[in-house]
Scaffold this motif. Sequence first.
Motif, PDB file in Angstrom:
ATOM      1  N   THR A 277      -5.511  64.915  74.108  1.00  0.00           N
ATOM      2  CA  THR A 277      -5.079  64.092  72.978  1.00  0.00           C
ATOM      3  C   THR A 277      -6.273  63.445  72.310  1.00  0.00           C
ATOM      4  O   THR A 277      -7.369  63.372  72.875  1.00  0.00           O
ATOM      5  CB  THR A 277      -4.110  62.984  73.433  1.00  0.00           C
ATOM      6  N   THR A 278      -6.011  63.007  71.082  1.00  0.00           N
ATOM      7  CA  THR A 278      -6.968  62.180  70.358  1.00  0.00           C
ATOM      8  C   THR A 278      -6.246  60.893  69.977  1.00  0.00           C
ATOM      9  O   THR A 278      -5.049  60.728  70.242  1.00  0.00           O
ATOM     10  CB  THR A 278      -7.481  62.892  69.098  1.00  0.00           C
ATOM     11  N   ILE A 279      -6.951  60.013  69.326  1.00  0.00           N
ATOM     12  CA  ILE A 279      -6.317  58.760  68.933  1.00  0.00           C
ATOM     13  C   ILE A 279      -5.217  59.000  67.904  1.00  0.00           C
ATOM     14  O   ILE A 279      -4.321  58.180  67.724  1.00  0.00           O
ATOM     15  CB  ILE A 279      -7.383  57.784  68.389  1.00  0.00           C
TER      16      ILE A 279
ATOM     17  N   LEU B 269       0.788  49.005  66.219  1.00  0.00           N
ATOM     18  CA  LEU B 269      -0.052  50.194  66.080  1.00  0.00           C
ATOM     19  C   LEU B 269      -1.490  49.894  66.477  1.00  0.00           C
ATOM     20  O   LEU B 269      -2.138  50.693  67.181  1.00  0.00           O
ATOM     21  CB  LEU B 269       0.001  50.698  64.632  1.00  0.00           C
ATOM     22  N   ALA B 270      -1.999  48.747  66.048  1.00  0.00           N
ATOM     23  CA  ALA B 270      -3.366  48.376  66.424  1.00  0.00           C
ATOM     24  C   ALA B 270      -3.487  48.223  67.941  1.00  0.00           C
ATOM     25  O   ALA B 270      -4.486  48.661  68.546  1.00  0.00           O
ATOM     26  CB  ALA B 270      -3.765  47.076  65.722  1.00  0.00           C
ATOM     27  N   GLN B 271      -2.495  47.643  68.585  1.00  0.00           N
ATOM     28  CA  GLN B 271      -2.514  47.502  70.039  1.00  0.00           C
ATOM     29  C   GLN B 271      -2.474  48.866  70.722  1.00  0.00           C
ATOM     30  O   GLN B 271      -3.178  49.088  71.720  1.00  0.00           O
ATOM     31  CB  GLN B 271      -1.332  46.645  70.490  1.00  0.00           C
ATOM     32  N   ALA B 272      -1.665  49.783  70.201  1.00  0.00           N
ATOM     33  CA  ALA B 272      -1.583  51.114  70.801  1.00  0.00           C
ATOM     34  C   ALA B 272      -2.918  51.849  70.680  1.00  0.00           C
ATOM     35  O   ALA B 272      -3.366  52.513  71.630  1.00  0.00           O
ATOM     36  CB  ALA B 272      -0.471  51.911  70.139  1.00  0.00           C
ATOM     37  N   GLU B 273      -3.566  51.733  69.531  1.00  0.00           N
ATOM     38  CA  GLU B 273      -4.869  52.383  69.359  1.00  0.00           C
ATOM     39  C   GLU B 273      -5.914  51.752  70.279  1.00  0.00           C
ATOM     40  O   GLU B 273      -6.753  52.455  70.864  1.00  0.00           O
ATOM     41  CB  GLU B 273      -5.300  52.285  67.896  1.00  0.00           C
ATOM     42  N   GLN B 274      -5.862  50.411  70.419  1.00  0.00           N
ATOM     43  CA  GLN B 274      -6.803  49.738  71.314  1.00  0.00           C
ATOM     44  C   GLN B 274      -6.573  50.166  72.766  1.00  0.00           C
ATOM     45  O   GLN B 274      -7.531  50.416  73.518  1.00  0.00           O
ATOM     46  CB  GLN B 274      -6.647  48.225  71.171  1.00  0.00           C
ATOM     47  N   LYS B 275      -5.315  50.279  73.160  1.00  0.00           N
ATOM     48  CA  LYS B 275      -5.004  50.709  74.519  1.00  0.00           C
ATOM     49  C   LYS B 275      -5.493  52.123  74.770  1.00  0.00           C
ATOM     50  O   LYS B 275      -5.981  52.444  75.860  1.00  0.00           O
ATOM     51  CB  LYS B 275      -3.493  50.609  74.749  1.00  0.00           C
ATOM     52  N   TYR B 276      -5.383  52.978  73.772  1.00  0.00           N
ATOM     53  CA  TYR B 276      -5.874  54.340  73.941  1.00  0.00           C
ATOM     54  C   TYR B 276      -7.384  54.347  74.138  1.00  0.00           C
ATOM     55  O   TYR B 276      -7.902  55.080  74.985  1.00  0.00           O
ATOM     56  CB  TYR B 276      -5.488  55.180  72.721  1.00  0.00           C
TER      57      TYR B 276
END
Length: 384
Positions: free
Chosen positions: A225-227, A114-121
């Motif tokens: 979209t948002t985070i 999840l942290a990686q997905a948020e960072q990628k966004y």
Amino acid sequence: MADINPEDMPVGDIDETTPVEMRSLRKRWFGILALVVVAAALVWAIWFFLTQMGRVSTDNAYVGAETAQVTPLIAAPVAEVRVANTQPVKRGDVLVVLDPADARIEVAQAQSALAQAEQKYRQSRATVGAAQGRVAARGSEIEQARARLRDAEATLNRARIELGRREALISSGAVSGDELTAARTAFQSAQAARDLARAGVASAEATQNAATGELQASAALVEGTTIGTAPEVLAARARLAQAKLNLERTVIRAPIDGIVTNRQIQVGQRVAAGTPIMTLVPIAAAYVDANFKEDQLAKVRPGQPVLLTSDFYGGDVEFHGRVVGFAGGTGAAFALIPAQNATGNWIKVVQRLPVRIALDPKELKEHPLRVGLSMTATVDTRGR
């Protein structure tokens, strides 16, 4: 001993009853007997009307319940077993605890994803800003290239005019051959500079188009979209929720109130998801399936009162219930090998249809029953 002469006996000792009196006495006794028979018949008729008329009964009845089969939803080793057979439990009580080590690792991995997905966004958002900057820079480069093209075209026009003047004066001898050659060289150089400027404009425009495409591609990833609503972030959060749910499922709780039955699990055993480990029998919600003969059911209707007794408690304890409904078919109809009567020596056999009877919860609480116990059920078909 001297003989007794009947004539010497007293007159009062001789039976002087006449045949008429004997007949009258017999009539009196027959009348009394008839009255007794009529009274007995009347008493029997009253008893039959009060206790038997309009009632159908069967002793082919058994206690049932909607049992709950306890199964783990994840595969893991068994760490604790907190219940035993015959033990009563309440809904929510802990039955079994599975080893949570693997589930905790899955939670940690899901949190990292999840942290990686948020960072990628966030990187995608930053990429959009950088792409916008590149598009703006390419616009400036195009303007510079167009300015160089205009300058090259102006230089070409001047070179063309100078070349035309010298070519016009060559016949009069006012211009030397070197000057004409220099003018022609300057004209060709101006043409080359113009062509180069045109190529620079085309290159700048192509570069801008590429930057615009990159901007559109980056913007498509984050547009609208948002985070909190980005697809990759949502997927990562779903995986985290699933991992947390699996961690919660390492603690197996009772789904209903009941009695623990058929426990098949031990500490240290590794169980697979969906493997039955025990059964909970809700004795407080027991019912009775009474198998009445088909010729007894003509007047039986849902809602009619039922009087029941159990071999477990004897006839002194009575249960009261009501007819809930009828099964969709006889027991023979749903047998593994249904009876086939298409033979020449067929003999009719009276079939039985299961009738579901709901019991009074208060009576069940006072006198608990167990699944499979025999019952005698009597339905009052006069009731509603």
